[in-house]
Design a protein around this motif. Structure first.
Motif, mmCIF file in Angstrom:
data_model
loop_
_atom_site.group_PDB
_atom_site.id
_atom_site.type_symbol
_atom_site.label_atom_id
_atom_site.label_comp_id
_atom_site.label_asym_id
_atom_site.label_seq_id
_atom_site.Cartn_x
_atom_site.Cartn_y
_atom_site.Cartn_z
ATOM 1 N N LYS A 19 0.835 -1.200 0.000
ATOM 2 C CA LYS A 19 0.000 0.000 0.000
ATOM 3 C C LYS A 19 0.870 1.250 0.000
ATOM 4 C CE LYS A 19 -3.795 -2.434 0.953
ATOM 5 N NZ LYS A 19 -4.508 -3.010 -0.101
ATOM 6 N N ASP A 20 0.433 2.262 -0.692
ATOM 7 C CA ASP A 20 1.052 3.583 -0.644
ATOM 8 C C ASP A 20 2.551 3.577 -0.947
ATOM 9 O OD1 ASP A 20 -1.444 4.657 0.109
ATOM 10 O OD2 ASP A 20 -1.047 4.134 2.199
ATOM 11 N N GLN A 21 2.971 2.725 -1.882
ATOM 12 C CA GLN A 21 4.365 2.708 -2.294
ATOM 13 C C GLN A 21 4.422 2.561 -3.807
ATOM 14 O OE1 GLN A 21 5.921 -0.452 0.578
ATOM 15 N NE2 GLN A 21 7.708 0.815 0.193
ATOM 16 N N THR A 22 5.465 3.126 -4.388
ATOM 17 C CA THR A 22 5.755 2.888 -5.792
ATOM 18 C C THR A 22 7.233 2.558 -5.920
ATOM 19 O OG1 THR A 22 6.119 5.245 -6.201
ATOM 20 C CG2 THR A 22 3.908 4.388 -6.675
ATOM 21 N N PHE A 23 7.588 1.907 -7.029
ATOM 22 C CA PHE A 23 8.950 1.415 -7.185
ATOM 23 C C PHE A 23 9.500 1.813 -8.554
ATOM 24 C CE2 PHE A 23 6.614 -1.321 -4.328
ATOM 25 C CZ PHE A 23 7.473 -1.471 -3.256
ATOM 26 N N ASP A 24 10.807 2.039 -8.595
ATOM 27 C CA ASP A 24 11.488 2.336 -9.855
ATOM 28 C C ASP A 24 11.603 1.088 -10.720
ATOM 29 O OD1 ASP A 24 12.061 5.085 -9.350
ATOM 30 O OD2 ASP A 24 13.638 4.437 -7.973
ATOM 31 N N LEU A 25 11.709 -0.069 -10.087
ATOM 32 C CA LEU A 25 11.891 -1.320 -10.807
ATOM 33 C C LEU A 25 11.204 -2.447 -10.058
ATOM 34 C CD1 LEU A 25 13.337 -3.146 -12.957
ATOM 35 C CD2 LEU A 25 15.252 -3.281 -11.337
ATOM 36 N N ILE A 26 10.440 -3.231 -10.795
ATOM 37 C CA ILE A 26 9.880 -4.469 -10.257
ATOM 38 C C ILE A 26 10.333 -5.589 -11.170
ATOM 39 C CG2 ILE A 26 7.778 -5.807 -9.849
ATOM 40 C CD1 ILE A 26 6.425 -3.280 -8.908
ATOM 41 N N ILE A 27 10.872 -6.643 -10.566
ATOM 42 C CA ILE A 27 11.314 -7.811 -11.307
ATOM 43 C C ILE A 27 10.409 -8.981 -10.936
ATOM 44 C CG2 ILE A 27 13.198 -9.455 -11.681
ATOM 45 C CD1 ILE A 27 15.130 -7.172 -10.892
ATOM 46 N N ALA A 28 9.761 -9.544 -11.932
ATOM 47 C CA ALA A 28 8.902 -10.722 -11.744
ATOM 48 C C ALA A 28 9.548 -11.868 -12.518
ATOM 49 C CB ALA A 28 7.495 -10.432 -12.236
ATOM 50 N N GLU A 29 10.490 -12.513 -11.884
ATOM 51 C CA GLU A 29 11.228 -13.584 -12.552
ATOM 52 C C GLU A 29 10.607 -14.926 -12.185
ATOM 53 O OE1 GLU A 29 15.718 -15.340 -12.769
ATOM 54 O OE2 GLU A 29 15.453 -13.190 -12.552
ATOM 55 N N HIS A 30 10.107 -15.611 -13.210
ATOM 56 C CA HIS A 30 9.467 -16.914 -13.044
ATOM 57 C C HIS A 30 8.337 -16.837 -12.020
ATOM 58 C CE1 HIS A 30 12.230 -18.765 -15.765
ATOM 59 N NE2 HIS A 30 13.209 -18.129 -15.146
ATOM 60 N N LEU A 31 7.493 -15.856 -12.195
ATOM 61 C CA LEU A 31 6.327 -15.655 -11.345
ATOM 62 C C LEU A 31 5.034 -15.793 -12.142
ATOM 63 C CD1 LEU A 31 5.081 -14.613 -8.623
ATOM 64 C CD2 LEU A 31 5.218 -12.340 -9.653
ATOM 65 N N ILE A 32 4.978 -15.154 -13.299
ATOM 66 C CA ILE A 32 3.741 -15.067 -14.087
ATOM 67 C C ILE A 32 3.175 -16.447 -14.410
ATOM 68 C CG2 ILE A 32 2.722 -14.183 -16.235
ATOM 69 C CD1 ILE A 32 3.670 -12.021 -14.195
ATOM 70 N N GLU A 33 4.037 -17.426 -14.705
ATOM 71 C CA GLU A 33 3.542 -18.754 -15.077
ATOM 72 C C GLU A 33 2.868 -19.480 -13.914
ATOM 73 O OE1 GLU A 33 7.999 -19.393 -14.244
ATOM 74 O OE2 GLU A 33 6.766 -17.850 -15.161
ATOM 75 N N HIS A 34 3.009 -18.953 -12.701
ATOM 76 C CA HIS A 34 2.394 -19.570 -11.528
ATOM 77 C C HIS A 34 1.087 -18.887 -11.125
ATOM 78 C CE1 HIS A 34 5.892 -22.116 -10.774
ATOM 79 N NE2 HIS A 34 6.613 -21.071 -11.169
ATOM 80 N N ILE A 35 0.632 -17.927 -11.919
ATOM 81 C CA ILE A 35 -0.579 -17.159 -11.613
ATOM 82 C C ILE A 35 -1.650 -17.479 -12.643
ATOM 83 C CG2 ILE A 35 -1.529 -14.832 -11.387
ATOM 84 C CD1 ILE A 35 1.307 -13.882 -10.687
#
Length: 148
Positions: A19-35
């Motif tokens: 909540k109430d945070q933003t990031f310069d970089l998000i890395i989703a490594e080998h995550l999407i295939e599990h959703i």
């Protein structure tokens, strides 16, 4: 060998808890295939859009299912969306695809026991005759276009 770090734990129990945070970089490594695809479309893509700053980047790595389909049909994999679908979903959430690359781990880093006999034969043929490995992974880099 497994390494255990006693005090290691995730910062958040899940993406919805941030909540109430933003990031310069998000890395989703080998995550999407599990959703699940629907959950990725409805919840995760929207939350990623909220979490990445307008000037930020999103890096996603997924298995290349067009390379070796069967070794990526892991029991926990729920999303076999091709990169084009993922890019379209994220473009609707204000992301621009800026780079896409194919890559592979070195063969000694891959659990060969999961391969079918055909995959083992193909791997051996490609390596012995051409010194090549098939590209097992796809990494996509997105930037946030800043439009809300």
């Amino acid at each position: 060998f497994p390494v255990t770090i006693p005090d290691a734990k995730p910062d958040y129990p899940g993406i919805e808890a941030i909540k109430d945070q933003t990031f310069d970089l998000i890395i989703a490594e080998h995550l999407i295939e599990h959703i699940e695809v629907g959950y990725f479309i409805d919840v995760v893509s929207q939350k990623l859009s909220e979490l990445v700053k307008d000037s930020g980047k999103l890096l996603i790595t997924i298995p290349n299912t067009s390379c070796y389909g069967s070794i990526f049909s892991h029991y926990d994999h729920k999303n076999f969306s091709p990169p084009s679908d993922i890019a379209c979903i994220l473009s609707a959430r204000n992301f621009n695809l800026i780079d896409c690359c194919l890559w592979s781990k070195q063969s000694h880093m891959i659990r060969q026991r999961n391969f079918t006999e055909m995959e083992k034969m193909l791997e051996k043929f490609m390596n012995e005759n051409y010194g090549l490995q098939t590209d097992r992974y796809i990494t996509m880099v997105f930037d946030k276009n800043g439009k809300v």
